[in-house]
Scaffold this motif. Structure first.
Motif, PDB file in Angstrom:
ATOM      1  N   TYR A 107      -1.833  -7.349   5.325  1.00 52.42           N
ATOM      2  CA  TYR A 107      -1.477  -8.120   6.598  1.00 52.42           C
ATOM      3  C   TYR A 107      -2.286  -9.381   7.187  1.00 52.42           C
ATOM      4  O   TYR A 107      -1.919 -10.646   6.966  1.00 52.42           O
ATOM      5  CB  TYR A 107      -0.817  -7.350   7.799  1.00 52.42           C
ATOM      6  CG  TYR A 107      -0.397  -8.242   9.103  1.00 52.42           C
ATOM      7  CD1 TYR A 107       0.981  -8.042   8.889  1.00 52.42           C
ATOM      8  CD2 TYR A 107      -1.051  -8.894   9.782  1.00 52.42           C
ATOM      9  CE1 TYR A 107       1.549  -9.008  10.186  1.00 52.42           C
ATOM     10  CE2 TYR A 107      -0.409  -9.441  11.040  1.00 52.42           C
ATOM     11  CZ  TYR A 107       1.035  -9.385  10.938  1.00 52.42           C
ATOM     12  OH  TYR A 107       1.432 -10.103  12.056  1.00 52.42           O
ATOM     13  N   PHE A 110      -2.960 -12.075   4.302  1.00 51.96           N
ATOM     14  CA  PHE A 110      -1.737 -12.992   3.985  1.00 51.96           C
ATOM     15  C   PHE A 110      -1.356 -13.872   5.361  1.00 51.96           C
ATOM     16  O   PHE A 110       0.014 -14.450   5.330  1.00 51.96           O
ATOM     17  CB  PHE A 110      -0.657 -12.452   3.240  1.00 51.96           C
ATOM     18  CG  PHE A 110      -0.806 -12.216   1.751  1.00 51.96           C
ATOM     19  CD1 PHE A 110      -0.580 -13.170   0.780  1.00 51.96           C
ATOM     20  CD2 PHE A 110      -1.681 -11.037   1.286  1.00 51.96           C
ATOM     21  CE1 PHE A 110      -0.877 -12.945  -0.399  1.00 51.96           C
ATOM     22  CE2 PHE A 110      -1.833 -10.936  -0.185  1.00 51.96           C
ATOM     23  CZ  PHE A 110      -1.457 -11.919  -1.048  1.00 51.96           C
ATOM     24  N   SER A 111      -1.961 -13.588   6.347  1.00 58.92           N
ATOM     25  CA  SER A 111      -1.615 -14.002   7.623  1.00 58.92           C
ATOM     26  C   SER A 111      -2.474 -15.302   8.030  1.00 58.92           C
ATOM     27  O   SER A 111      -2.580 -16.090   8.727  1.00 58.92           O
ATOM     28  CB  SER A 111      -1.354 -13.217   8.771  1.00 58.92           C
ATOM     29  OG  SER A 111      -0.413 -12.293   8.541  1.00 58.92           O
ATOM     30  N   ASN A 120      -7.149 -20.457   1.974  1.00 60.98           N
ATOM     31  CA  ASN A 120      -6.915 -19.228   1.460  1.00 60.98           C
ATOM     32  C   ASN A 120      -5.661 -19.365   0.204  1.00 60.98           C
ATOM     33  O   ASN A 120      -4.605 -19.694   0.460  1.00 60.98           O
ATOM     34  CB  ASN A 120      -6.059 -18.369   2.456  1.00 60.98           C
ATOM     35  CG  ASN A 120      -5.584 -16.846   2.061  1.00 60.98           C
ATOM     36  OD1 ASN A 120      -5.930 -16.704   0.728  1.00 60.98           O
ATOM     37  ND2 ASN A 120      -5.099 -16.269   2.935  1.00 60.98           N
ATOM     38  N   LEU A 123      -1.988 -17.725  -0.418  1.00 59.47           N
ATOM     39  CA  LEU A 123      -0.852 -18.199   0.300  1.00 59.47           C
ATOM     40  C   LEU A 123      -0.066 -19.108  -0.791  1.00 59.47           C
ATOM     41  O   LEU A 123       1.058 -19.254  -0.246  1.00 59.47           O
ATOM     42  CB  LEU A 123      -1.275 -18.960   1.633  1.00 59.47           C
ATOM     43  CG  LEU A 123      -2.022 -18.020   2.519  1.00 59.47           C
ATOM     44  CD1 LEU A 123      -2.096 -18.731   3.762  1.00 59.47           C
ATOM     45  CD2 LEU A 123      -1.097 -16.787   2.890  1.00 59.47           C
ATOM     46  N   GLY A 133       3.058 -15.466   1.764  1.00 57.79           N
ATOM     47  CA  GLY A 133       2.656 -15.414   3.091  1.00 57.79           C
ATOM     48  C   GLY A 133       3.744 -15.633   4.188  1.00 57.79           C
ATOM     49  O   GLY A 133       3.509 -15.889   5.277  1.00 57.79           O
ATOM     50  N   PRO A 220       4.290 -10.703   6.789  1.00 59.07           N
ATOM     51  CA  PRO A 220       4.520 -11.411   5.538  1.00 59.07           C
ATOM     52  C   PRO A 220       4.837 -10.845   4.381  1.00 59.07           C
ATOM     53  O   PRO A 220       4.608  -9.323   4.148  1.00 59.07           O
ATOM     54  CB  PRO A 220       2.708 -11.833   5.484  1.00 59.07           C
ATOM     55  CG  PRO A 220       2.298 -11.696   6.603  1.00 59.07           C
ATOM     56  CD  PRO A 220       2.977 -10.472   7.580  1.00 59.07           C
TER      57      PRO A 220
END
Length: 243
Positions: A107, A110-111, A120, A123, A133, A220
């Motif tokens: 979580y 991908f946030s 990142n 994403l 994401g 996500p």
């Protein structure tokens, strides 16, 4: 976070020849399967515990007939019986609890827009037309429920609904089998707070899988894939272990 991101990237690279642009999504599914394999021994122990608890039901029914008018004494006797037989009423919770760190790791991974001060790159990965994401709300704003990303989520919702129904049927069958083993008097409410609480958990448990639909919609997509894969694994595993 950086180490885990690198692990997902390397796993995606290995799977790219088979899954192309959806390799990162496949890597998350493989990662979920590895986590479930790690906790599988605990799941087997939980299954043995469930069967042992079912075998104790006739003796618990006898205790209820003997101490039915004294809830405190009944609760103490039942807990002593579990301790004597080395059966934990809550052992089935361990496999689920041990998976929470992996879910929260995905979580947050991908946030986050950056990892270790760098953009990142995870994403940028997608599952078909849906970014890993992104969330259901993003899909609705970009093409609606029947757009490219929306169709990915509709597919996940369909899988979750089928798995949730299968989980419900399996849980009901297990509860009915336990009640049949205990006999006609075992289902009576002993009015003991601890026992009543455990009975309430068992009654609510079959419906918990339907909450997965809400989880898939708000987290996500990468975390949603983890939830869907793990939930599907759980139902298949329970069907095998509790047969």
């Amino acid at each position: 976070m950086s180490v885990f991101a690198s692990l997902v990237e390397h796993l995606a690279d290995l799977l790219r020849p088979l899954f192309g642009l959806s390799a990162a999504a496949a890597a998350i599914i493989v990662f979920t399967a590895l986590v479930r394999l790690l906790v599988h021994p605990l799941s087997r122990a939980a299954a043995r515990g469930q069967k042992a608890r079912a075998a104790l039901q006739p003796r618990i029914a006898e205790l209820r007939r003997k101490h039915g008018k004294n809830p405190e004494k009944l609760q103490k006797a039942v807990l002593e019986l579990h301790a004597e037989e080395k059966v934990s009423p809550l052992s089935g919770c361990l496999p689920s609890l041990l998976q929470l760190p992996a879910f929260f790791l995905l979580y947050h991974l991908f946030s986050s827009g950056t990892i270790g001060g760098e953009p990142n790159d995870l994403l940028t990965h997608r599952l078909l037309d849906a970014p890993l994401g992104g969330r259901w709300a993003d899909a609705l704003g970009d093409g609606g429920p029947f757009g490219g990303a929306g169709l990915v989520y509709l597919g996940l919702f369909a899988v979750v609904a089928v798995v949730a129904y299968a989980s419900y049927r399996l849980s009901r069958r297990m509860m009915d089998a336990s009640a049949a083993t205990a006999g006609a008097g075992a289902g009576a409410d002993p009015q003991a707070p601890g026992l009543a609480a455990m009975g309430g958990v068992m009654r609510v448990m079959p419906f918990m899988s339907f909450l997965t639909l809400v989880t898939v919609a708000v987290v996500p997509l990468a975390a949603a894939l983890y939830v869907v894969t793990s939930t599907t694994w759980s139902v298949v595993e329970r069907a095998v272990l509790y047969r």
